[in-house]
Scaffold this motif. Structure first.
Motif, short mmCIF file in Angstrom:
data_model
loop_
_atom_site.label_atom_id
_atom_site.label_comp_id
_atom_site.label_asym_id
_atom_site.label_seq_id
_atom_site.Cartn_x
_atom_site.Cartn_y
_atom_site.Cartn_z
N LYS A 207 64.91 35.82 88.27
CA LYS A 207 64.20 36.74 87.39
C LYS A 207 65.08 37.96 87.07
O LYS A 207 65.12 38.43 85.93
CB LYS A 207 62.90 37.18 88.09
CG LYS A 207 62.09 38.15 87.28
CD LYS A 207 60.80 38.54 87.99
CE LYS A 207 60.12 39.63 87.16
NZ LYS A 207 58.78 39.95 87.59
N GLU B 107 60.36 44.28 89.10
CA GLU B 107 61.47 44.07 88.17
C GLU B 107 62.75 44.73 88.68
O GLU B 107 63.84 44.17 88.60
CB GLU B 107 61.10 44.60 86.78
CG GLU B 107 60.10 43.70 86.06
CD GLU B 107 59.61 44.29 84.73
OE1 GLU B 107 59.41 43.52 83.80
OE2 GLU B 107 59.41 45.52 84.65
N SER C 18 64.08 42.73 91.46
CA SER C 18 64.71 41.52 90.94
C SER C 18 66.15 41.82 90.53
O SER C 18 67.07 41.05 90.82
CB SER C 18 63.96 40.99 89.73
OG SER C 18 62.61 40.79 90.03
#
Ligand code: HEC
Length: 141
Positions: free
Chosen positions: A54, A128, A131
């Motif tokens: 991701k 995020e 990631s």
């Protein structure tokens, strides 16, 4: 005679039950793999950096990080490998840095250039940012 027949039926029933029991099928009756076969081969990477894939997408996509950071050469910014090595060595927190709450430790003289990206990275979720961190870490052996 009756009892023999009875126990025979019972035995057959038991055999049928035990055979059916260890085959997993989905609701259409197709056999289902329990996934155990592939676990060994993929284990290390999956368990250590589950969000790396991701992170790569964000790094090369909406994060636009790849415009300035390449894997192993310095471009506008230091290489991914250089950054990840230094962060690992110093046990630093990249998520905090990307939130704009940390200090530059890789190339403070160029900090202003990187700082401009915080407008974007500050809009990213915790996951995020993690990631992105995992993706960069996963590039260092
Ligand atoms: C406009 C070019 C540019 C873009 C786009 C960019 N960076 Fe950077 N980055 C730099 C420069 C230059 C440095 C070196 C300055 C520094 O160390 O702070 C740097 C440094 C870093 C560092 C090390 C910070 C430190 O402690 O010194 C990290 C981590 C980093 N970038 C992550 C990212 C991520 C993740 C993205 C995408 C969301 C990104 N960068 C996008 C130019 C850029």
């Amino acid at each position: 005679m009756k009892t023999i027949l009875k126990s025979l039926t019972l035995a057959i029933a038991l055999i049928l039950i035990s055979c059916g029991g260890d085959k997993k099928t989905d609701k259409f009756g197709n056999p289902v793999s329990d996934g155990k076969e592939n676990v060994e081969a993929t284990k290390p990477e999956v368990s250590e950096f589950p969000l790396a894939e991701k992170g790569k997408e964000i790094f090369e996509g909406k994060g636009t990080c790849a415009t300035c950071h390449k894997l192993d050469i310095k471009l506008v910014g230091p290489s991914i490998i250089d950054i990840a090595k230094i962060y690992k060595e110093k046990n630093a927190n990249m998520v905090t840095f990307l939130k704009g709450e940390g200090e530059p430790i890789v190339d403070p003289s160029q900090y202003e250039v990187m700082k401009a990206n915080f407008a974007l990275t500050k809009t990213f979720s915790e996951e995020e940012l993690e990631s992105l961190e995992q993706y960069m870490y996963s590039q260092v052996k």
